[in-house]
Design an enzyme around this catalytic site. Sequence first.
Site, PDB file in Angstrom:
ATOM      1  N   ASP A  95      26.904 145.164  95.432  1.00  0.00           N
ATOM      2  CA  ASP A  95      25.695 145.978  95.559  1.00  0.00           C
ATOM      3  C   ASP A  95      25.601 146.496  96.991  1.00  0.00           C
ATOM      4  OD1 ASP A  95      23.378 147.205  94.686  1.00  0.00           O
ATOM      5  OD2 ASP A  95      22.108 145.516  95.201  1.00  0.00           O
ATOM      6  N   LYS A 155      19.027 137.159  94.493  1.00  0.00           N
ATOM      7  CA  LYS A 155      19.544 138.318  93.769  1.00  0.00           C
ATOM      8  C   LYS A 155      20.410 137.948  92.567  1.00  0.00           C
ATOM      9  CE  LYS A 155      18.587 141.874  96.727  1.00  0.00           C
ATOM     10  NZ  LYS A 155      18.091 143.210  96.375  1.00  0.00           N
ATOM     11  N   GLU A 207       8.300 148.164  98.583  1.00  0.00           N
ATOM     12  CA  GLU A 207       7.861 149.347  99.302  1.00  0.00           C
ATOM     13  C   GLU A 207       6.539 149.888  98.747  1.00  0.00           C
ATOM     14  OE1 GLU A 207      11.608 151.975  99.958  1.00  0.00           O
ATOM     15  OE2 GLU A 207      12.015 150.626  98.272  1.00  0.00           O
ATOM     16  N   ASP A 246      18.278 145.902  89.937  1.00  0.00           N
ATOM     17  CA  ASP A 246      18.725 144.738  90.711  1.00  0.00           C
ATOM     18  C   ASP A 246      17.498 143.871  91.016  1.00  0.00           C
ATOM     19  OD1 ASP A 246      20.297 143.038  92.257  1.00  0.00           O
ATOM     20  OD2 ASP A 246      19.884 144.171  94.091  1.00  0.00           O
ATOM     21  N   GLU A 284      18.281 151.456  90.816  1.00  0.00           N
ATOM     22  CA  GLU A 284      19.583 151.789  91.384  1.00  0.00           C
ATOM     23  C   GLU A 284      20.450 152.517  90.359  1.00  0.00           C
ATOM     24  OE1 GLU A 284      21.568 148.642  93.407  1.00  0.00           O
ATOM     25  OE2 GLU A 284      19.707 147.641  94.042  1.00  0.00           O
ATOM     26  N   HIS A 309      14.882 153.734 102.001  1.00  0.00           N
ATOM     27  CA  HIS A 309      14.629 152.343 101.613  1.00  0.00           C
ATOM     28  C   HIS A 309      14.914 151.405 102.776  1.00  0.00           C
ATOM     29  CE1 HIS A 309      14.525 148.620  99.361  1.00  0.00           C
ATOM     30  NE2 HIS A 309      15.778 148.366  99.720  1.00  0.00           N
ATOM     31  N   ARG A 368      11.915 138.245  96.336  1.00  0.00           N
ATOM     32  CA  ARG A 368      11.797 138.552  97.762  1.00  0.00           C
ATOM     33  C   ARG A 368      11.538 137.312  98.610  1.00  0.00           C
ATOM     34  NH1 ARG A 368      14.283 143.341  98.019  1.00  0.00           N
ATOM     35  NH2 ARG A 368      13.274 144.935  96.713  1.00  0.00           N
ATOM     36  N   TYR A 403      23.533 149.120 100.006  1.00  0.00           N
ATOM     37  CA  TYR A 403      22.218 149.281 100.652  1.00  0.00           C
ATOM     38  C   TYR A 403      22.260 150.653 101.318  1.00  0.00           C
ATOM     39  CZ  TYR A 403      18.431 147.601 103.875  1.00  0.00           C
ATOM     40  OH  TYR A 403      17.270 147.403 104.589  1.00  0.00           O
ATOM     41  N   THR A 441      20.959 140.877  86.874  1.00  0.00           N
ATOM     42  CA  THR A 441      21.019 142.302  87.201  1.00  0.00           C
ATOM     43  C   THR A 441      21.140 143.039  85.884  1.00  0.00           C
ATOM     44  OG1 THR A 441      22.133 141.876  89.316  1.00  0.00           O
ATOM     45  CG2 THR A 441      22.280 144.103  88.425  1.00  0.00           C
ATOM     46  N   GLU A 453      14.423 146.745  91.565  1.00  0.00           N
ATOM     47  CA  GLU A 453      15.056 147.733  92.427  1.00  0.00           C
ATOM     48  C   GLU A 453      15.734 148.770  91.543  1.00  0.00           C
ATOM     49  OE1 GLU A 453      15.968 145.383  96.604  1.00  0.00           O
ATOM     50  OE2 GLU A 453      17.656 145.931  95.298  1.00  0.00           O
ATOM     51  N   GLN A 491      14.764 135.336  98.783  1.00  0.00           N
ATOM     52  CA  GLN A 491      15.682 136.125  99.601  1.00  0.00           C
ATOM     53  C   GLN A 491      15.364 136.002 101.087  1.00  0.00           C
ATOM     54  OE1 GLN A 491      15.598 140.279  98.585  1.00  0.00           O
ATOM     55  NE2 GLN A 491      17.004 140.878 100.202  1.00  0.00           N
TER      56      GLN A 491
END
Length: 413
Positions: free
Chosen positions: A119, A247, A354, A227, A195, A126, A231, A121, A251, A193, A234
């Site tokens: 994965d 994570k 976000e 994904d 993606e 973001h 948080r 970034y 997925t 997330e 993490q």
Amino acid sequence: MAAEWLDVPAGSAFGTANLPYGVFSIGAEPVRRVGVAVGDRVLDVGAVARAVRADFAGLLGAESLNPLLAAGPAVWRSVRAAVRGWLSGAVPAETVLPHLVDRAAVRLHLPFEVADYVDFYSCEQHAVNAGRIFRPDAEEPLPPNWRHLPIGYHGRAGTLVVSGTDVVRPSGQRREPGREGPVFGPSARLDFEAEVGFVVGVPSPRGRGVRVADFAEHVFGAFLVNDWSARDLQAWEYVPLGPFLGKSFATSVSPWVVPLAALSAARVAPPPRDPEPLPYLRDAEGDPWGLDLRLTVRLNGHVVSRPPFARMYWTPAQQLAHLTVNGAAVRTGDVFASGTVSGPERGEWGSLLELSWNGADPVRLPDGRERGFLRDGDVVSISATAPGPGGAVVGFGEVTGRVLPAVGNGPNA
């Protein structure tokens, strides 16, 4: 031109300009088949290939897309041309019609056997948002290497699940405000997330990187990814290494793989890069791999975001080049994902981290409820479309998952 018996509504996201591949079964039968979505139906392409004695029939008779993926671009083009021919009257209708099944009547499976999972970034907006949330006093929200290389991490290939699979809230260690040490329990800050993922067909040899210009010689197609991210887990494990338990629990991927050939009209130049990337990461001259994909994220049926993939700083071609530049090989079924897709406006951000600014400004849903992070029972759905040739729409379907409560999986359970 489509055959008269092929009733595909005008503007269908699964029209003949698309023809995404998937794997399906019918009812309770155990047999899995390779299919192509067309309109509101699925064509059993393996059955038609056998009926017309196509030389690639064996590739389409498997229970996953992997044999087709491994066959390479020349075969991909040949199969796509043949399927379009079958649907446009190149063979008698009675050869094709018995193998068209209503999409509502099939069960969709993970379309390929996943060999590895990485994965990235790669969305600047973001990364800037995350930097401002977690490092509010920093002068520069991006890490110093961010504009020089596509940052990524290895995930767990065995935890990729197909759309519609429930996701159990993960448990683990997290640090609560005011406490010196960690506590164990279910994640209180579960997130999504939005993606886009890519699947490798043709392997590369160990010790030799894949050039940006050779992206389409190795990658078969694209699909949607959620994904899921815990948080709080993490944040605690992210010192000093990268995501792990936050994570790796699940997925989710969409069941339809859109071939790169269907995305020719969606290709766009990526945003300007400053500084200029090192030579191995520079876009191939006149052949960029930015993609104009338009994502939509729904939470419990309500649209909460519309992330624009065209703004991704690093393209999938650059991601593959960076993934292999150290000599790492890729294999058939290797998957890599883009990282969270976010645009400049709040309504374009691709995660609750976000959208709620780490829970400080919860998202308000039309029914009056609020969400800082996901609650048990919440359903997240991500869909996407891209422009096709001649004004057609190319659809990706959707990836959907429902959050289930944590189970007793701790050391004292």
